[in-house]
Design an enzyme around this catalytic site. Structure first.
Site, PDB file in Angstrom:
ATOM      1  N   ASP A 298       0.836  -1.197   0.000  1.00 28.22           N
ATOM      2  CA  ASP A 298       0.000   0.000   0.000  1.00 28.22           C
ATOM      3  C   ASP A 298       0.876   1.256   0.000  1.00 28.22           C
ATOM      4  OD1 ASP A 298      -2.753   1.146   0.347  1.00 28.22           O
ATOM      5  OD2 ASP A 298      -1.871   1.922   2.199  1.00 28.22           O
TER       6      ASP A 298
ATOM      7  N   GLU B  49      14.510 -15.391   0.475  1.00 27.27           N
ATOM      8  CA  GLU B  49      14.813 -16.476   1.400  1.00 27.27           C
ATOM      9  C   GLU B  49      13.928 -17.698   1.150  1.00 27.27           C
ATOM     10  OE1 GLU B  49      15.886 -13.482   5.164  1.00 27.27           O
ATOM     11  OE2 GLU B  49      14.174 -14.862   5.282  1.00 27.27           O
TER      12      GLU B  49
END
Length: 567
Positions: free
Chosen positions: A215, A264
């Site tokens: 956002d 990751e």
């Protein structure tokens, strides 16, 4: 016209780059489906509609905020970034939803709201209790006021929802909020803020979330070195990477840290930026070392006009190529008037910057929907624009209810409205409630199937919505829902590559392009039919009875790739 293929999902669904050509369906959870019958949509409601989502042949759902919130801004005032609002369910409900969607090869994208928290967030409450000069206040943006007693705000800035951008607390200091007062801005220079959001990203990734929508991604970092500019001075500062509050170059240091977290995981988690920035700076957010993708809203801002559509597509494909990403296409979302309504209103006068003066239909909304709205024409143009969009290379974002052809709801009494924009502008801006009205699933009942009880939905459904209910459209081959299902199933089969080739049509009001596999899209923006040269139409926005050999007025047709002729 040949029949459409059965529902299917993209063959890229299980690859690390599934997002490049994905169809993402945005769910505003409080208005999608209400499983416990209390009038508010919930996480279990989403799970209950997975069969429906699967039949749409989408690749992912994007959930607008479902976190604990006082709903000062529809959930975008987040009190706890690592939990589910108790009114919407539990973390266990969330896990069930994710696993159920994943079982249908549907990814899950969640909203992250990093610019500001709720004023009920534990950190902000601690800041209020701790007082001026405390470490707790350093996580937000507090300043002393102006004037001999500090009773004037630090600047005269105006918040995005109207009213001052600063609010005073009882001990005399002021805090910054670019949106509602209940949404204090974080201080992104603070290492604890940065580390806490990394924890949040890992928290949801560990629960199986596949990606994140960020956002107001361009607003996080700020340079509030004194003296602060006035609102007029602020408006004149170029947004070139050094603006005090918008689209600063240093925001990408944050996203480089986020990208390391995303990577990751196997496959890497994805992200898409909501970044209202100059077009030249969009690739900064869409780079693979940053968020990886960024919304473009240019089609959303365009009229139903061939010249504007072609310019938007050409520009945004060039931007995507520059960043190494893919483009995103969107016609409606939770912040704007639904596109069938926009296309059904008289064309607005255009400003010097090319944007429509009333692009959100505010004049029509302020009139309570009493001004002229061509409902049938708006839906006809909306379906044509949708088929055009779904034929483009890149990802497509759909907003819940657009597959039903829903119009904006104008007839909401002031006492039932929720959007802070309405209240902070004293009704001058009606706000976004009209596109957030709960969906109609059935043609009868207290909430048209939105809930299973007698509680009224949190926003009122007008009587005309019953005719647009899912149960009615599912059995109508000429319905907007049937069109979306056929289109999305075919797109899953045909979507390929990042390119398109514009083809000559001989008319300025007709666009035609070809994809690398030979799939063609022809859109007639005019009120006159456009003849084809013997091609067989695989799908037409004009409906299943549309004639072969001609593109009806204000419609789009798809011509199958050579290898799929007759599919």
């Amino acid at each position: 016209m040949t029949s459409a293929a059965p529902a299917t999902h993209s063959p890229q669904a299980d690859t690390a780059e599934w997002w490049r050509q994905a169809v993402v369906y945005q769910i505003y959870p409080r208005s999608f489906a209400d499983a416990n019958g209390d009038g508010l949509g919930d996480i279990a409601g989403v799970t209950s509609r997975v069969d429906y989502l699967d039949r749409l042949s989408i690749n992912a759902v994007w959930l607008s905020p479902f976190y604990p919130s006082e709903l000062a801004d529809g959930g975008y005032d987040v009190a706890d970034y690592r939990d589910v609002d108790p009114r919407l369910g539990t973390l266990e409900d969330f896990d069930t939803m994710v696993s159920t969607l994943h079982a249908r090869d549907i990814k899950v994208v969640v909203d992250i709201v990093p610019n500001h928290s709720s004023d009920q967030h534990a950190w902000f409450q601690a800041a209020l209790a701790a007082g001026p000069g405390s470490p707790e206040r350093e996580r937000y943006i507090f300043r002393e006021g102006k004037g001999p007693d500090g009773a004037e705000p630090p600047t005269d800035w105006i918040a995005a929802f109207g009213g001052p951008a600063w609010t005073r607390v009882p001990d005399g200091q002021w805090y910054l909020h670019h949106f509602a007062p209940e949404q204090p801005d974080f201080n992104w220079d603070h290492p604890e803020v940065r580390e806490d959001f990394l924890t949040t990203l890992r928290f949801w990734s560990d629960r199986g979330v596949d990606g994140f929508r960020i956002d107001v991604a361009h607003m996080l970092t700020k340079d509030l070195t004194e003296p602060l500019p006035s609102k007029d001075e602020l408006a004149l500062i170029p947004q070139d990477g050094n603006h005090p509050t918008l689209d600063r170059d240093d925001v990408h240091d944050i996203y480089a840290e986020w990208r390391a977290v995303f990577n990751e995981y196997d496959p890497p988690r994805t992200a898409v930026a909501e970044a209202w920035v100059d077009r030249s700076r969009v690739p900064l957010y869409a780079r693979p070392e940053s968020l990886g993708q960024s919304f473009n809203f240019d089609l959303l801002l365009a009229d139903f006009d061939a010249g504007q559509f072609r310019e938007v597509v050409t520009d945004n494909l060039e931007l995507a190529a520059r960043s190494g990403s893919s483009s995103t296409w969107v016609l409606s979302n939770h912040d704007v008037v639904r596109h069938p309504t926009r296309y059904g209103l008289p064309r607005p006068e255009r400003l010097e910057n090319g944007r429509p003066a009333e692009r959100h239909g505010q004049a029509w909304l302020r009139s309570g929907g009493t001004e002229a709205l061509d409902r049938r024409g708006g839906r006809r143009r909306g379906n044509a624009a949708t088929l055009f969009l779904l034929g483009l290379p890149g990802s497509a974002y759909l907003y819940q209810g657009e597959e039903l052809g829903l119009h904006e709801v104008a007839e909401i009494e002031p006492g039932r409205r929720q959007d802070p924009t309405f209240f902070r502008t004293e009704g001058e801006e009606i706000g976004r409630d009209g596109c957030r009205v709960p969906l109609p699933w059935r043609a009868e009942g207290a909430s048209l199937g939105f809930g299973n009880g007698h509680a009224a939905p949190h926003l009122p459904q007008p009587a005309w919505m019953a005719a647009e209910a899912v149960e009615r459209q599912e059995v109508d081959p000429a319905s907007t829902l049937s069109l979306y299902r056929r289109a999305l199933a075919l797109r899953a089969q045909w979507q390929t590559g990042e390119e398109l080739e514009w083809l000559e049509t001989g008319r300025e009001d007709v666009l035609r392009f070809r994809r690398p596999n030979g799939w063609q899209v022809v859109t007639n923006f005019s009120g006159e039919p456009y003849p084809l040269e013997g091609e067989t139409i695989a799908l037409s926005s004009a409906g299943p009875t549309a004639s072969d050999g001609v593109v009806a007025p204000e419609s789009t047709v798809w011509i199958a790739p050579p290898d799929d002729q007759g599919a």
